[in-house]
Design an enzyme around this catalytic site. Structure first.
Site, PDB file in Angstrom:
ATOM      1  N   ASN A  90     106.594 111.710  56.121  1.00  0.00           N
ATOM      2  CA  ASN A  90     107.948 111.199  55.883  1.00  0.00           C
ATOM      3  C   ASN A  90     108.749 112.340  55.264  1.00  0.00           C
ATOM      4  O   ASN A  90     108.593 112.641  54.085  1.00  0.00           O
ATOM      5  CB  ASN A  90     107.868 109.991  54.923  1.00  0.00           C
ATOM      6  CG  ASN A  90     109.243 109.497  54.515  1.00  0.00           C
ATOM      7  OD1 ASN A  90     110.258 109.877  55.102  1.00  0.00           O
ATOM      8  ND2 ASN A  90     109.282 108.644  53.495  1.00  0.00           N
ATOM      9  N   LYS A 116     111.857 112.434  54.731  1.00  0.00           N
ATOM     10  CA  LYS A 116     113.027 111.934  53.990  1.00  0.00           C
ATOM     11  C   LYS A 116     114.277 112.689  54.457  1.00  0.00           C
ATOM     12  O   LYS A 116     114.437 112.886  55.652  1.00  0.00           O
ATOM     13  CB  LYS A 116     112.791 112.036  52.486  1.00  0.00           C
ATOM     14  CG  LYS A 116     111.440 111.409  52.105  1.00  0.00           C
ATOM     15  CD  LYS A 116     111.251 111.197  50.648  1.00  0.00           C
ATOM     16  CE  LYS A 116     109.899 110.556  50.413  1.00  0.00           C
ATOM     17  NZ  LYS A 116     109.671 110.167  49.054  1.00  0.00           N
ATOM     18  N   HIS A 123     110.945 101.037  52.997  1.00  0.00           N
ATOM     19  CA  HIS A 123     110.572 102.088  52.041  1.00  0.00           C
ATOM     20  C   HIS A 123     111.325 101.841  50.732  1.00  0.00           C
ATOM     21  O   HIS A 123     112.500 101.437  50.745  1.00  0.00           O
ATOM     22  CB  HIS A 123     110.927 103.469  52.604  1.00  0.00           C
ATOM     23  CG  HIS A 123     110.363 104.588  51.783  1.00  0.00           C
ATOM     24  ND1 HIS A 123     110.912 104.963  50.576  1.00  0.00           N
ATOM     25  CD2 HIS A 123     109.281 105.374  51.959  1.00  0.00           C
ATOM     26  CE1 HIS A 123     110.181 105.951  50.060  1.00  0.00           C
ATOM     27  NE2 HIS A 123     109.185 106.225  50.883  1.00  0.00           N
ATOM     28  N   GLU A 162     102.654 101.539  48.773  1.00  0.00           N
ATOM     29  CA  GLU A 162     103.203 102.674  48.046  1.00  0.00           C
ATOM     30  C   GLU A 162     103.697 102.232  46.667  1.00  0.00           C
ATOM     31  O   GLU A 162     104.828 101.729  46.548  1.00  0.00           O
ATOM     32  CB  GLU A 162     104.386 103.270  48.819  1.00  0.00           C
ATOM     33  CG  GLU A 162     104.035 103.857  50.158  1.00  0.00           C
ATOM     34  CD  GLU A 162     105.017 104.958  50.541  1.00  0.00           C
ATOM     35  OE1 GLU A 162     104.586 106.093  50.713  1.00  0.00           O
ATOM     36  OE2 GLU A 162     106.220 104.672  50.632  1.00  0.00           O
ATOM     37  N   GLY A 190     106.515 110.709  44.674  1.00  0.00           N
ATOM     38  CA  GLY A 190     107.172 111.937  44.235  1.00  0.00           C
ATOM     39  C   GLY A 190     106.899 112.328  42.796  1.00  0.00           C
ATOM     40  O   GLY A 190     107.567 113.213  42.258  1.00  0.00           O
ATOM     41  N   SER A 225     102.326 110.473  46.363  1.00  0.00           N
ATOM     42  CA  SER A 225     101.705 111.706  45.848  1.00  0.00           C
ATOM     43  C   SER A 225     100.383 112.068  46.535  1.00  0.00           C
ATOM     44  O   SER A 225      99.467 112.566  45.882  1.00  0.00           O
ATOM     45  CB  SER A 225     101.537 111.627  44.330  1.00  0.00           C
ATOM     46  OG  SER A 225     102.809 111.571  43.710  1.00  0.00           O
ATOM     47  N   GLY A 242     104.959 112.098  51.690  1.00  0.00           N
ATOM     48  CA  GLY A 242     106.322 112.594  51.555  1.00  0.00           C
ATOM     49  C   GLY A 242     106.322 114.089  51.307  1.00  0.00           C
ATOM     50  O   GLY A 242     106.152 114.896  52.223  1.00  0.00           O
ATOM     51  N   GLY A 243     106.453 114.476  50.039  1.00  0.00           N
ATOM     52  CA  GLY A 243     106.593 115.882  49.649  1.00  0.00           C
ATOM     53  C   GLY A 243     105.598 116.830  50.305  1.00  0.00           C
ATOM     54  O   GLY A 243     105.978 117.896  50.823  1.00  0.00           O
TER      55      GLY A 243
END
Ligand code: PGA
Length: 245
Positions: A8, A10, A93, A166, A172, A208, A229-230
């Protein structure tokens, strides 16, 4: 169930960055026993569809409209997302929930629109830190999962859904629940779905996930994949997660 690994992105990325990312990722070995899905920002979906064509990789959007009304300025319908090559779409989300405050009916409508358009919804659920601290996570998840009730009349559409657990406090932040907690909650979700709708749906974990913890998370019996994500923004780090076991 095959492990599903979702990136993702974002609102990160630029067209130049996406070009560079894809060329690095394509030079790496792609595992055959995993479904790998890239969810770039909407403007890059068409480029991604072309760049990944012929490869065993999928594309997903980060959200879709709850209503099919053409007067929805700024939104993309599930049909449009399908049109530009998506096979999946993230629904619910927490960042979208916080920004747009959707009702349960809106979430159900997004899930239904996605399914009607032939997409696999990745339905995100998860609790805030406050809820986690008072030990009400399972009650909260049960409430969020009720969005599936509206779809449950026919069993067939439900089998196209993936659930992503999640916890909001893990997104994050670099903080993740313990492996015991992740297993407990993912097993709870799978059992709840099976008891309520008499169907098995894959349950993913997100929040994470990194190259260094992906193997441990993916080896949990009730976890069928991860939503990243990140750590998905670096092609080598994301590839490490795709290869983790
Ligand atoms: P994170 O994000 O991996 O950066 O925690 C996960 C997500 O928001 O889906």
């Amino acid at each position: 169930m095959k492990n599903t690994i979702i990136a993702n992105w974002k609102m990160s990325a630029s067209l130049e960055g996406v070009h560079a990312y894809v060329s690095t990722f394509k030079s790496l070995k792609i595992p055959k026993d995993r479904d790998i899905i890239f969810c770039p920002p909407t403007p890059y979906l068409t480029f991604m569809d072309g760049a990944l064509s012929g490869m065993p990789l999928y594309i997903g959007a980060q959200d879709c409209a709850a209503s099919q009304k053409i007067s929805n300025t700024g939104e993309a319908s599930a049909d449009m997302l399908k049109d530009v090559g998506c096979s999946h779409v993230i629904v619910g989300h927490s960042e979208v929930r916080q920004r747009t405050n959707p009702t349960q009916k809106d979430i159900s409508a997004k899930l239904q629109n996605a399914i009607d358009s032939g997409l696999h919804p990745i339905f995100c659920v998860g609790e805030s830190l406050e809820i986690y601290k008072i030990n009400k996570t399972k009650d909260h998840l049960e409430e969020q999962l009720k969005a599936l009730d509206a779809l449950a009349k026919e069993k067939a559409p439900l089998k196209n859904i993936l659930i992503a657990y999640e916890p909001i406090w893990a997104i994050g932040t670099g903080i993740i629940p313990t492996m015991t907690e992740i297993e407990d909650i993912c097993a709870f979700i799978a059992e709840h779905i099976s008891k309520t709708y008499n169907i098995a749906i894959p349950v993913l974990y997100g929040g994470s996930v990194k190259g260094k913890n992906a193997g441990e998370i993916l080896s949990l019996p009730s976890v069928n994949g991860v939503l990243v994500g990140g750590a998905s923004l670096d092609p080598k780090e994301f590839h490490k997660i795709c290869m983790a076991d």
